[in-house]
Design an enzyme around this catalytic site. Structure first.
Site, PDB file in Angstrom:
ATOM      1  CG  HIS A  68     -99.755  11.697 -61.119  1.00 47.90           C
ATOM      2  ND1 HIS A  68    -100.302  12.955 -61.241  1.00 47.90           N
ATOM      3  CD2 HIS A  68    -100.042  11.052 -62.282  1.00 47.90           C
ATOM      4  CE1 HIS A  68    -100.901  13.066 -62.400  1.00 47.90           C
ATOM      5  NE2 HIS A  68    -100.759  11.936 -63.061  1.00 47.90           N
ATOM      6  CD  GLU A  71     -96.507   9.503 -64.976  1.00 48.53           C
ATOM      7  OE1 GLU A  71     -96.843  10.004 -66.065  1.00 48.53           O
ATOM      8  OE2 GLU A  71     -97.336   9.047 -64.158  1.00 48.53           O
ATOM      9  CG  HIS A  72     -97.470  14.653 -65.127  1.00 47.52           C
ATOM     10  ND1 HIS A  72     -98.320  15.450 -65.860  1.00 47.52           N
ATOM     11  CD2 HIS A  72     -98.150  13.519 -64.874  1.00 47.52           C
ATOM     12  CE1 HIS A  72     -99.464  14.831 -66.030  1.00 47.52           C
ATOM     13  NE2 HIS A  72     -99.398  13.650 -65.432  1.00 47.52           N
ATOM     14  CD  GLU A 143    -103.474  13.983 -65.387  1.00 51.99           C
ATOM     15  OE1 GLU A 143    -103.087  13.320 -64.412  1.00 51.99           O
ATOM     16  OE2 GLU A 143    -102.761  14.193 -66.383  1.00 51.99           O
TER      17      GLU A 143
END
Length: 430
Positions: A68, A71-72, A143
């Site tokens: 993840h 991906e960011h 987040e």
């Protein structure tokens, strides 16, 4: 290069599949009647891929949440943010990481070719700096803390932790604040070079496009980046998952108006791949519709007793190395609802799936699958899913046609095992 065509006679659709010499697969489903075009560039790399052996033989265990994080970080470039360039072209871009894959995507009604070239190029151009990684870590930390304050996130996180003992599916896709603190630019680049090789990826395009033009653009982009030699498959490593659950129940208190309840059933451990996985998905969906759909007797009893409302739902998730069924909703009496579900689902499994309910559920699934072919986004995601499962696109329809009431009854007995059941509850804090 190896090119082939798959015809979906039932739908009148034609899928063009091309495997390039480097191992990258390009899937194109032309839809000349669509104004919008939709493209994805996806890699078979998700949050559960935390222990693996690279094609070069190196064995790595990486921090949770790194897929993840990667991906960011991919949108950060030396020229700025790749999102801004998509916006300048009038394209809407996004990305997401699941348990087993990462997908970059955009949709566009004009200037598609320029946006498509941008998608292909930016995914092949990692730009990781210490300052950029530190900045992104702060964003992801916020987040994660926001998710932790979300009642439904907590409900399902607890449920996965109850059901699974060792499998990384029990860990959130984003990892933890502690685990992402151990991620740096060197580690990101090692994961990128392992999982973002074209042989582990797929490009899918849906819309009014030419398959030949799409393949030519993909090949040109690969050539601009120096070309790639085909690599062998990455070996994923998972600790053996026991058949028993980790804990029967977990509770938390949060700022909610009413209690939230999730009842989960863990699939038996073991790898399931290809068409057998698709068959499990189909049968499980039929079982859940027959057992807990709005037309089912159990749903009516729970509703008339005031134990469920419009928030009640049931779902099934299956990947190669894990699977679970979840039933959830809001209720004023969590213990009474859990007891009613436990008793009602056991009785349903013992009685088997009624043939009329079976046919109604199967027809509904068939209608939903056909309707999905009116959406370029749904088609592209189905293409990626079928590719990563290594099945033809028609596999879903084939499994629907082959399913029988007897298969569904056997599947119901397999799902609703009392020793595979766990309960997660979020109660009001006051």
């Amino acid at each position: 290069m190896n090119a082939s065509v798959e015809r979906l006679e039932r739908l009148g659709e034609i899928l063009h599949r091309t495997e390039l010499d480097c191992g990258l697969t390009v899937l194109v489903l032309p839809k000349p009647e669509f104004t919008k075009k939709f493209a994805t560039f996806a890699t078979r790399y998700g949050s559960v891929d935390r222990h693996f052996r690279t094609p070069d033989g190196e064995e790595l265990v990486v921090p949770d949440g790194i897929a993840h994080f990667l991906e960011h970080q991919m949108f950060a470039k030396e020229y700025g943010d790749a999102f801004d360039r998509f916006s300048a072209l009038g394209a809407s871009a996004n990305a997401f990481t699941s348990y087993t894959s990462t997908t970059y995507l955009f949709s566009s009604a004009s200037r598609f070719s320029e946006a498509f070239d941008l998608l292909l190029d930016f995914v092949q151009e990692p730009y990781f700096t210490k300052a950029g990684v530190d900045k992104e870590r702060g964003i992801i930390e916020q987040e994660l803390r926001m998710y932790a304050d979300t009642p439904y996130w907590r409900l399902f996180q607890q449920l996965r932790e109850c059901l699974f003992v060792r499998h990384p599916f029990r860990i959130d896709i984003g990892g933890t604040v502690e685990s992402i603190g151990r991620i740096d630019e060197t580690l990101l680049l090692r994961c990128y070079r392992t999982f973002y090789h074209p042989s582990n990826m797929v490009v899918s395009v849906v819309g009014d496009v030419s398959p030949e033009d799409i393949v030519a653009r993909v090949q040109a982009s690969l050539d601009r980046h120096g070309g790639y030699a085909r690599k062998s498959e990455i070996q994923r490593i998972f600790e053996p998952e026991p058949e028993h659950i980790h804990a029967p129940r977990a509770e938390a208190r949060m700022a909610v108006a009413r209690p939230l309840v999730a009842v989960g059933f863990k699939d038996r451990p073991g790898e399931v791949r290809g068409e057998e996985l698709v068959r499990l998905e189909i049968l499980s969906s039929i079982v859940l519709d027959a057992a807990l759909g709005k037309g089912s007797p159990l749903y009516a009893r729970l509703y008339e007793a005031g134990l469920i409302d419009h928030t009640f739902s049931a779902s099934y998730l299956r990947e190669a190395t894990f699977g679970m069924t979840a039933v959830s909703g809001e209720t004023d009496d969590p213990d009474r609802l859990v007891a009613a579900l436990r008793e009602g689902l056991a009785a349903f499994a013992e009685a088997g799936v009624d043939p009329d309910d079976f046919h109604r559920a199967r027809n509904r699934l068939y209608g939903e699958a056909v309707a999905d072919f009116d959406s370029p986004e749904s088609i592209a995601h189905s293409l990626n899913r079928a590719h990563f499962l290594d099945v033809p696109l028609r596999a879903y329809f084939d499994a629907l046609e082959a399913a029988t009431p007897e298969d569904a009854s056997a599947r119901a007995r397999e799902i609703f095992r009392d020793d595979a059941l766990a309960v997660s509850i979020v109660l009001p804090s006051s």
